[in-house]
Enzyme design. Sequence first.
Site, short mmCIF file in Angstrom:
data_model
loop_
_atom_site.label_atom_id
_atom_site.label_comp_id
_atom_site.label_asym_id
_atom_site.label_seq_id
_atom_site.Cartn_x
_atom_site.Cartn_y
_atom_site.Cartn_z
N GLY A 108 0.85 -1.19 0.00
CA GLY A 108 0.00 0.00 0.00
C GLY A 108 0.89 1.24 0.00
O GLY A 108 2.06 1.19 -0.40
N GLY A 121 2.35 2.91 2.42
CA GLY A 121 3.55 2.86 3.25
C GLY A 121 4.58 1.90 2.69
O GLY A 121 5.75 2.27 2.46
N GLU A 145 -17.37 12.63 0.17
CA GLU A 145 -17.14 12.39 -1.25
C GLU A 145 -18.19 11.45 -1.83
O GLU A 145 -18.72 11.68 -2.91
CB GLU A 145 -15.72 11.81 -1.45
CG GLU A 145 -14.66 12.89 -1.26
CD GLU A 145 -13.23 12.36 -1.08
OE1 GLU A 145 -12.31 13.19 -1.05
OE2 GLU A 145 -13.03 11.14 -0.98
N ASP A 193 -1.51 3.07 8.61
CA ASP A 193 -2.80 3.09 9.30
C ASP A 193 -2.84 2.21 10.54
O ASP A 193 -3.70 2.37 11.39
CB ASP A 193 -3.89 2.57 8.35
CG ASP A 193 -4.41 3.64 7.41
OD1 ASP A 193 -3.85 4.75 7.43
OD2 ASP A 193 -5.37 3.36 6.66
C1 LIG Z 1 -12.24 5.08 0.69
C2 LIG Z 1 -10.97 5.68 1.20
C3 LIG Z 1 -10.62 6.96 0.81
C4 LIG Z 1 -9.44 7.53 1.27
N1 LIG Z 1 -9.13 8.79 0.86
C5 LIG Z 1 -7.96 9.33 1.24
C6 LIG Z 1 -7.57 10.61 0.74
O1 LIG Z 1 -8.31 11.25 -0.02
N2 LIG Z 1 -6.37 11.10 1.13
C7 LIG Z 1 -5.55 10.40 1.95
O2 LIG Z 1 -4.46 10.87 2.25
N3 LIG Z 1 -5.89 9.21 2.46
C8 LIG Z 1 -7.08 8.65 2.11
N4 LIG Z 1 -7.44 7.42 2.60
C9 LIG Z 1 -6.57 6.76 3.59
C10 LIG Z 1 -5.38 6.09 2.92
O3 LIG Z 1 -5.81 5.30 1.85
C11 LIG Z 1 -4.67 5.25 3.97
O4 LIG Z 1 -4.27 6.09 5.03
C12 LIG Z 1 -3.43 4.58 3.38
O5 LIG Z 1 -3.84 3.67 2.39
C13 LIG Z 1 -2.66 3.84 4.47
O6 LIG Z 1 -1.53 3.22 3.90
P1 LIG Z 1 -0.98 1.86 4.49
O7 LIG Z 1 0.27 1.56 3.75
O8 LIG Z 1 -0.95 1.91 5.97
O9 LIG Z 1 -2.09 0.77 4.14
P2 LIG Z 1 -2.74 0.38 2.75
O10 LIG Z 1 -2.50 1.39 1.71
O11 LIG Z 1 -4.15 0.02 3.07
O12 LIG Z 1 -1.96 -0.93 2.33
C14 LIG Z 1 -2.04 -2.13 3.05
C15 LIG Z 1 -1.55 -3.24 2.14
O13 LIG Z 1 -1.30 -4.38 2.93
C16 LIG Z 1 -1.80 -5.54 2.29
N5 LIG Z 1 -2.09 -6.51 3.35
C17 LIG Z 1 -2.87 -6.35 4.43
N6 LIG Z 1 -2.84 -7.45 5.21
C18 LIG Z 1 -2.04 -8.33 4.59
C19 LIG Z 1 -1.61 -9.65 4.90
N7 LIG Z 1 -2.03 -10.28 6.00
N8 LIG Z 1 -0.78 -10.28 4.04
C20 LIG Z 1 -0.35 -9.66 2.91
N9 LIG Z 1 -0.71 -8.40 2.57
C21 LIG Z 1 -1.54 -7.75 3.41
C22 LIG Z 1 -3.04 -5.04 1.57
O14 LIG Z 1 -3.40 -5.89 0.50
C23 LIG Z 1 -2.58 -3.66 1.10
O15 LIG Z 1 -1.99 -3.70 -0.17
C24 LIG Z 1 -8.61 6.82 2.15
C25 LIG Z 1 -8.96 5.52 2.54
C26 LIG Z 1 -10.14 4.96 2.07
C27 LIG Z 1 -10.51 3.57 2.48
#
Ligand SMILES: Cc1cc2nc3c(=O)[nH]c(=O)nc-3n(C[C@H](O)[C@H](O)[C@H](O)COP(=O)(O)OP(=O)(O)OC[C@H]3O[C@@H](n4cnc5c(N)ncnc54)[C@H](O)[C@@H]3O)c2cc1C
Length: 436
Positions: free
Chosen positions: A14, A16, A178, A316
């Site tokens: 994702g 991060g 949105e 997150d």
């Molecule tokens: C509908 C929506 C709208 C949003 N709009 C905005 C916005 O406009 N602006 C903004 O800044 N933020 C927005 N966000 C928030 C933003 O998307 C998140 O803060 C961001 O994605 C967090 O990044 P991350 O790397 O922590 O997790 P994520 O981007 O969610 O990535 C997590 C990854 O881990 C993988 N994963 C999870 N568990 C496992 C496992 N057990 N084994 C293997 N892989 C796994 C998943 O498949 C995914 O690819 C929005 C979120 C949503 C849901």
Amino acid sequence: MESPSHRVVVVGGGFGGLRVVAGLSGAPVEVTLVDRRNFHLFQPLTYQVATGALSPGEITYPLRAIFKRQRNVRVLLAEVRDFDLDARVVRLGSVSGVPAPEELRYDSLVVAGGSAYSYFGHDDWRAYGIEVKSIESALAARGRLLAAFEAAEATPHADDRDAWLTFVVVGGGPTGVEMAGQIGELALDTLRRDFRNVDPRSARILLVEAADRVLTTFPPSLSAKAERSLRGLGVTVLTGRTVVGIDDGGVVLAGGDGTTERVGSRVVIWAAGVTASSLAGRLGELAGAERDRAGRVTVEPDLTLPGHAEVYAIGDMVRVRDPTGDGRLLPGVAPVAMQQGRHVASAIRARLADRPHQPFRYRDKGNLATIGRAAAVADIHGLKLSGFLAWMTWLLVHLWYLIGFQNRVLVLIRWSVSFLTHGRGARLIGSGSEPR
Ligand SMILES: Cc1cc2nc3c(=O)[nH]c(=O)nc-3n(C[C@H](O)[C@H](O)[C@H](O)COP(=O)(O)OP(=O)(O)OC[C@H]3O[C@@H](n4cnc5c(N)ncnc54)[C@H](O)[C@@H]3O)c2cc1C
């Protein structure tokens, strides 16, 4: 410690995880990026897939393609099931029938598993609420929204028609705002001439928020502007209301004075609370680290897990301990995850070179939310923008961060065409989106 075979395992492609891997380009490490999906999803635009404005391929990008030129990266399609922090091993399960190794050994581990929506302890509501968190749920949401208009057209009963044309969006944060705005545009604009028995413009769109205003992370003046724009799109904003029940016929709302009201609706969009990935809970359990009510694990100021300098958790699913010792909650947004990802990549590089590294510091670049056509709000270091200027800022920022040149071009073309024609090209009802 420096060794060309220092193994870095990154869990999650994702926002991060992607930045960690990119930040290790050219470093003397072997990176394995594990994700249960073979693509990166640009979550900030999933709601546009849910409302037919964009197609799935335009907001996703294959992980292998992103890193095809980064020779020190291997991408693995697998689900992470568990960790053994003492043995420095990640345990895997297979996905889509693709064989996966049972375990992966690491020297440094980065976990960025993200979050999911939570239903305030009412998991039974999950069956009725529609989400726009994953690409599958966005497609199901698209089918359910469009099918509701079809059902309203087909039903001879006025009560049923009203329920089909009542859309309840729960949660007045950016996603809820949105979504409500987009459903408003769909009903008032895109679909207005498409039906014969019903007038889509008669749809009721309710945006329910427990606080006294929507977009509580923005200054009150921008919340007020957003509410005004929403009203212009036919959205009724119900602040100070909590959802206390959801079933297949509608929702029950409670006001601040304790009175309850039932609203008949066949489409309820859930955009309220979130809970951290279960990987956060597992890491917390194994390391004895604190977890908050939303399941986030508290990491040290340098983003490492307490007692495990070789394990990082970001995005997150974490809270970051601040110098006073408390876990500080940063907003659950992409810039936090991206900055943490870049920080971890440079921390791993520093450690390999035996250099000290600073604790993580978040640089808040501002807040953006769009409501509809040429309507958005932006709060950038106290500079408050709304209307067309904010919308253009929102548009450019999203295009900039979208992964893949091709996707940027395609989305720009789609948005330009939609702007000129008021159309939405991806209004398909797929299988698996049968109305309740
Ligand atoms: C509908 C929506 C709208 C949003 N709009 C905005 C916005 O406009 N602006 C903004 O800044 N933020 C927005 N966000 C928030 C933003 O998307 C998140 O803060 C961001 O994605 C967090 O990044 P991350 O790397 O922590 O997790 P994520 O981007 O969610 O990535 C997590 C990854 O881990 C993988 N994963 C999870 N568990 C496992 C496992 N057990 N084994 C293997 N892989 C796994 C998943 O498949 C995914 O690819 C929005 C979120 C949503 C849901």
